[in-house]
Design a protein around this motif. Structure first.
Motif, PDB file in Angstrom:
ATOM      1  N   PRO A  59       0.998  -0.942  -0.240  1.00  0.00           N
ATOM      2  CA  PRO A  59       0.208  -0.053  -0.271  1.00  0.00           C
ATOM      3  C   PRO A  59       0.789   1.214   0.277  1.00  0.00           C
ATOM      4  O   PRO A  59       0.612   2.219  -0.807  1.00  0.00           O
ATOM      5  CB  PRO A  59      -0.684   0.290   1.348  1.00  0.00           C
ATOM      6  N   TYR A  60       1.726   1.170   1.105  1.00  0.00           N
ATOM      7  CA  TYR A  60       2.830   2.302   0.662  1.00  0.00           C
ATOM      8  C   TYR A  60       3.190   2.563  -0.966  1.00  0.00           C
ATOM      9  O   TYR A  60       3.827   3.742  -1.555  1.00  0.00           O
ATOM     10  CB  TYR A  60       3.998   2.178   1.095  1.00  0.00           C
ATOM     11  N   VAL A  61       3.626   1.988  -1.456  1.00  0.00           N
ATOM     12  CA  VAL A  61       4.347   1.983  -2.608  1.00  0.00           C
ATOM     13  C   VAL A  61       3.324   2.286  -3.824  1.00  0.00           C
ATOM     14  O   VAL A  61       3.253   3.748  -4.380  1.00  0.00           O
ATOM     15  CB  VAL A  61       5.186   0.885  -3.645  1.00  0.00           C
ATOM     16  N   LEU A  62       1.589   1.807  -3.403  1.00  0.00           N
ATOM     17  CA  LEU A  62       0.791   2.001  -4.280  1.00  0.00           C
ATOM     18  C   LEU A  62       0.215   2.971  -4.021  1.00  0.00           C
ATOM     19  O   LEU A  62       0.142   3.531  -4.383  1.00  0.00           O
ATOM     20  CB  LEU A  62      -0.707   1.166  -4.344  1.00  0.00           C
ATOM     21  N   GLY A  63       0.752   3.720  -2.431  1.00  0.00           N
ATOM     22  CA  GLY A  63      -0.128   5.111  -2.469  1.00  0.00           C
ATOM     23  C   GLY A  63       0.821   6.210  -2.947  1.00  0.00           C
ATOM     24  O   GLY A  63       0.526   7.813  -2.767  1.00  0.00           O
ATOM     25  N   HIS A  64       2.476   6.169  -4.202  1.00  0.00           N
ATOM     26  CA  HIS A  64       3.126   7.126  -4.406  1.00  0.00           C
ATOM     27  C   HIS A  64       2.017   7.653  -5.684  1.00  0.00           C
ATOM     28  O   HIS A  64       2.190   8.136  -6.539  1.00  0.00           O
ATOM     29  CB  HIS A  64       4.251   6.701  -5.103  1.00  0.00           C
ATOM     30  N   PHE A  65       0.825   6.638  -5.874  1.00  0.00           N
ATOM     31  CA  PHE A  65      -0.182   6.370  -7.472  1.00  0.00           C
ATOM     32  C   PHE A  65      -1.337   7.138  -6.950  1.00  0.00           C
ATOM     33  O   PHE A  65      -2.345   7.445  -7.738  1.00  0.00           O
ATOM     34  CB  PHE A  65      -0.177   5.325  -8.493  1.00  0.00           C
ATOM     35  N   VAL A  66      -2.257   6.608  -5.971  1.00  0.00           N
ATOM     36  CA  VAL A  66      -3.373   6.717  -5.601  1.00  0.00           C
ATOM     37  C   VAL A  66      -3.556   6.530  -4.180  1.00  0.00           C
ATOM     38  O   VAL A  66      -2.950   5.890  -3.374  1.00  0.00           O
ATOM     39  CB  VAL A  66      -4.223   5.719  -5.795  1.00  0.00           C
ATOM     40  N   PRO A  67      -4.595   7.570  -3.638  1.00  0.00           N
ATOM     41  CA  PRO A  67      -4.412   7.372  -2.088  1.00  0.00           C
ATOM     42  C   PRO A  67      -5.084   6.058  -1.794  1.00  0.00           C
ATOM     43  O   PRO A  67      -5.429   4.785  -2.239  1.00  0.00           O
ATOM     44  CB  PRO A  67      -5.946   8.066  -2.074  1.00  0.00           C
ATOM     45  N   VAL A  68      -4.102   5.713  -0.587  1.00  0.00           N
ATOM     46  CA  VAL A  68      -4.748   4.623   0.539  1.00  0.00           C
ATOM     47  C   VAL A  68      -5.155   5.196   1.586  1.00  0.00           C
ATOM     48  O   VAL A  68      -4.828   5.866   2.509  1.00  0.00           O
ATOM     49  CB  VAL A  68      -2.920   3.461   1.073  1.00  0.00           C
ATOM     50  N   PRO A  69      -5.204   3.634   2.243  1.00  0.00           N
ATOM     51  CA  PRO A  69      -5.998   4.072   3.711  1.00  0.00           C
ATOM     52  C   PRO A  69      -4.440   4.611   4.122  1.00  0.00           C
ATOM     53  O   PRO A  69      -3.748   3.963   4.596  1.00  0.00           O
ATOM     54  CB  PRO A  69      -6.902   2.739   4.534  1.00  0.00           C
ATOM     55  N   ALA A  70      -5.491   5.640   5.747  1.00  0.00           N
ATOM     56  CA  ALA A  70      -4.432   6.304   6.311  1.00  0.00           C
ATOM     57  C   ALA A  70      -4.315   5.742   7.862  1.00  0.00           C
ATOM     58  O   ALA A  70      -6.010   6.094   8.009  1.00  0.00           O
ATOM     59  CB  ALA A  70      -4.266   7.472   6.125  1.00  0.00           C
ATOM     60  N   GLU A  71      -3.598   6.456   8.485  1.00  0.00           N
ATOM     61  CA  GLU A  71      -3.553   6.035  10.222  1.00  0.00           C
ATOM     62  C   GLU A  71      -2.913   7.133  11.132  1.00  0.00           C
ATOM     63  O   GLU A  71      -2.119   7.793   9.930  1.00  0.00           O
ATOM     64  CB  GLU A  71      -2.680   4.792  10.898  1.00  0.00           C
ATOM     65  N   THR A  72      -4.017   8.316  11.536  1.00  0.00           N
ATOM     66  CA  THR A  72      -3.167   9.190  12.146  1.00  0.00           C
ATOM     67  C   THR A  72      -2.311   9.331  13.664  1.00  0.00           C
ATOM     68  O   THR A  72      -2.171   9.749  13.703  1.00  0.00           O
ATOM     69  CB  THR A  72      -4.122  10.652  12.201  1.00  0.00           C
ATOM     70  N   GLY A  73      -1.943   8.009  14.110  1.00  0.00           N
ATOM     71  CA  GLY A  73      -1.113   7.896  15.348  1.00  0.00           C
ATOM     72  C   GLY A  73       0.219   7.999  14.838  1.00  0.00           C
ATOM     73  O   GLY A  73       0.672   8.172  14.528  1.00  0.00           O
ATOM     74  N   ALA A  74       0.560   7.362  15.979  1.00  0.00           N
ATOM     75  CA  ALA A  74       2.048   7.010  16.792  1.00  0.00           C
ATOM     76  C   ALA A  74       2.392   5.555  15.304  1.00  0.00           C
ATOM     77  O   ALA A  74       2.141   4.977  15.033  1.00  0.00           O
ATOM     78  CB  ALA A  74       2.510   6.410  17.696  1.00  0.00           C
ATOM     79  N   SER A  75       3.570   5.694  14.215  1.00  0.00           N
ATOM     80  CA  SER A  75       3.828   4.448  13.908  1.00  0.00           C
ATOM     81  C   SER A  75       5.627   4.255  14.455  1.00  0.00           C
ATOM     82  O   SER A  75       5.823   5.150  15.332  1.00  0.00           O
ATOM     83  CB  SER A  75       4.359   4.948  12.458  1.00  0.00           C
ATOM     84  N   ASP A  76       6.005   3.274  14.461  1.00  0.00           N
ATOM     85  CA  ASP A  76       7.181   2.179  14.761  1.00  0.00           C
ATOM     86  C   ASP A  76       8.241   3.956  14.165  1.00  0.00           C
ATOM     87  O   ASP A  76       8.745   4.192  13.799  1.00  0.00           O
ATOM     88  CB  ASP A  76       7.604   1.502  13.892  1.00  0.00           C
ATOM     89  N   GLY A  77       9.250   3.487  15.025  1.00  0.00           N
ATOM     90  CA  GLY A  77      10.073   4.816  15.118  1.00  0.00           C
ATOM     91  C   GLY A  77       9.825   6.159  15.895  1.00  0.00           C
ATOM     92  O   GLY A  77      11.411   6.782  16.085  1.00  0.00           O
ATOM     93  N   ASP A  78       8.445   6.589  15.843  1.00  0.00           N
ATOM     94  CA  ASP A  78       7.917   7.882  16.326  1.00  0.00           C
ATOM     95  C   ASP A  78       8.862   8.126  17.940  1.00  0.00           C
ATOM     96  O   ASP A  78       9.376   9.350  17.952  1.00  0.00           O
ATOM     97  CB  ASP A  78       6.745   7.806  16.305  1.00  0.00           C
ATOM     98  N   LEU A  79       9.354   7.770  18.293  1.00  0.00           N
ATOM     99  CA  LEU A  79      10.010   8.007  19.502  1.00  0.00           C
ATOM    100  C   LEU A  79      10.970   7.462  20.378  1.00  0.00           C
ATOM    101  O   LEU A  79      11.333   7.476  21.447  1.00  0.00           O
ATOM    102  CB  LEU A  79       8.364   7.312  20.559  1.00  0.00           C
ATOM    103  N   GLU A  80      11.768   6.676  19.045  1.00  0.00           N
ATOM    104  CA  GLU A  80      12.642   6.467  19.646  1.00  0.00           C
ATOM    105  C   GLU A  80      14.201   7.638  19.115  1.00  0.00           C
ATOM    106  O   GLU A  80      13.829   7.721  18.003  1.00  0.00           O
ATOM    107  CB  GLU A  80      13.093   4.825  18.482  1.00  0.00           C
ATOM    108  N   GLU A  81      14.916   7.794  19.814  1.00  0.00           N
ATOM    109  CA  GLU A  81      15.714   8.796  19.461  1.00  0.00           C
ATOM    110  C   GLU A  81      16.932   8.664  18.697  1.00  0.00           C
ATOM    111  O   GLU A  81      16.934   9.358  18.708  1.00  0.00           O
ATOM    112  CB  GLU A  81      16.548   9.732  21.049  1.00  0.00           C
ATOM    113  N   GLU A  82      17.204   7.575  18.774  1.00  0.00           N
ATOM    114  CA  GLU A  82      18.207   7.211  17.807  1.00  0.00           C
ATOM    115  C   GLU A  82      17.770   7.067  16.400  1.00  0.00           C
ATOM    116  O   GLU A  82      18.661   7.825  14.612  1.00  0.00           O
ATOM    117  CB  GLU A  82      18.510   6.216  17.752  1.00  0.00           C
ATOM    118  N   TYR A  83      16.385   7.004  15.522  1.00  0.00           N
ATOM    119  CA  TYR A  83      15.997   7.300  14.635  1.00  0.00           C
ATOM    120  C   TYR A  83      15.369   8.718  14.038  1.00  0.00           C
ATOM    121  O   TYR A  83      15.269   9.710  13.172  1.00  0.00           O
ATOM    122  CB  TYR A  83      15.051   6.481  14.504  1.00  0.00           C
TER     123      TYR A  83
END
Length: 195
Positions: free
Chosen positions: A98-122
């Motif tokens: 869906p991430y790749v497809l989302g470069h061409f057409v809209p795909v369902p989204a979420e609006t909360g935290a995603s993996d890595g958001d709270l990790e300082e090293e990223y």
């Protein structure tokens, strides 16, 4: 719309998506802190005694070109986050299709935290804005409304930068183009607004 116009539109969307991925991120940038009305200092301590809340515009590294999001909450007595909540826009799956497809057409989204958001090293860039309780309540109300109405992600039309830009504009800030890489977007956002 004629076939020729639709092909031109598709070509423009594809070129925007491709050009946004062409630059490289810098090493992690320093953290910047401002109050809602101007610069507060790099040490992260509130200049105004009534600024007990914050919103932090952030970018992080990822396997792709990165991610832009906000973290917001209350500060403790020493000026460090006591609470934190994350808001960002991303495809609603860890599956890369869906991430790749989302470069061409809209795909369902979420609006909360995603993996890595709270990790300082990223973390690649950040700009914390200190807020009074009234400013914070107004900003959080806007974020909650935005989360409720943001149902799709599309890389060149409504991406994570566009989501964060809406939050920044609701606070009266100028925003850069949504086609920048996340680290560039957050850095430019801060620079455009005197942070």
């Amino acid at each position: 719309m004629s076939l020729g116009k639709s092909r031109v539109s598709l070509l423009i969307l594809l070129s925007l998506a491709i050009t946004s991925c062409q630059s490289e991120d810098k090493p992690p940038l320093p953290r910047y802190v401002s109050d809602y009305r101007g610069y507060a200092g790099a040490d992260g301590k509130a200049v105004r005694k009534d600024a007990r809340y914050y919103i932090e515009f952030r970018s992080r590294y990822a396997l792709s070109y990165g991610h832009t999001y906000v973290i917001f909450g209350r500060l403790d007595k020493s000026g460090r986050p006591a609470t934190q909540e994350v808001a960002g826009l991303a495809p609603a799956t860890n599956d890369p299709a869906p991430y790749v497809l989302g470069h061409f057409v809209p795909v369902p989204a979420e609006t909360g935290a995603s993996d890595g958001d709270l990790e300082e090293e990223y973390r690649s860039a950040s700009w914390r804005v200190l807020l009074t309780e009234a400013e914070y309540r107004k900003t959080v109300a806007f974020i909650r409304d935005l989360k409720a109405r943001s149902r799709v992600w599309q890389a060149s039309v409504y991406n994570c930068n566009a989501f964060v830009a809406e939050i920044a504009r609701s606070m009266g800030y100028k925003t850069p183009a949504i086609w920048l890489r996340p680290q560039q977007f957050i850095t430019k956002l801060r620079e455009m607004n005197g942070g």
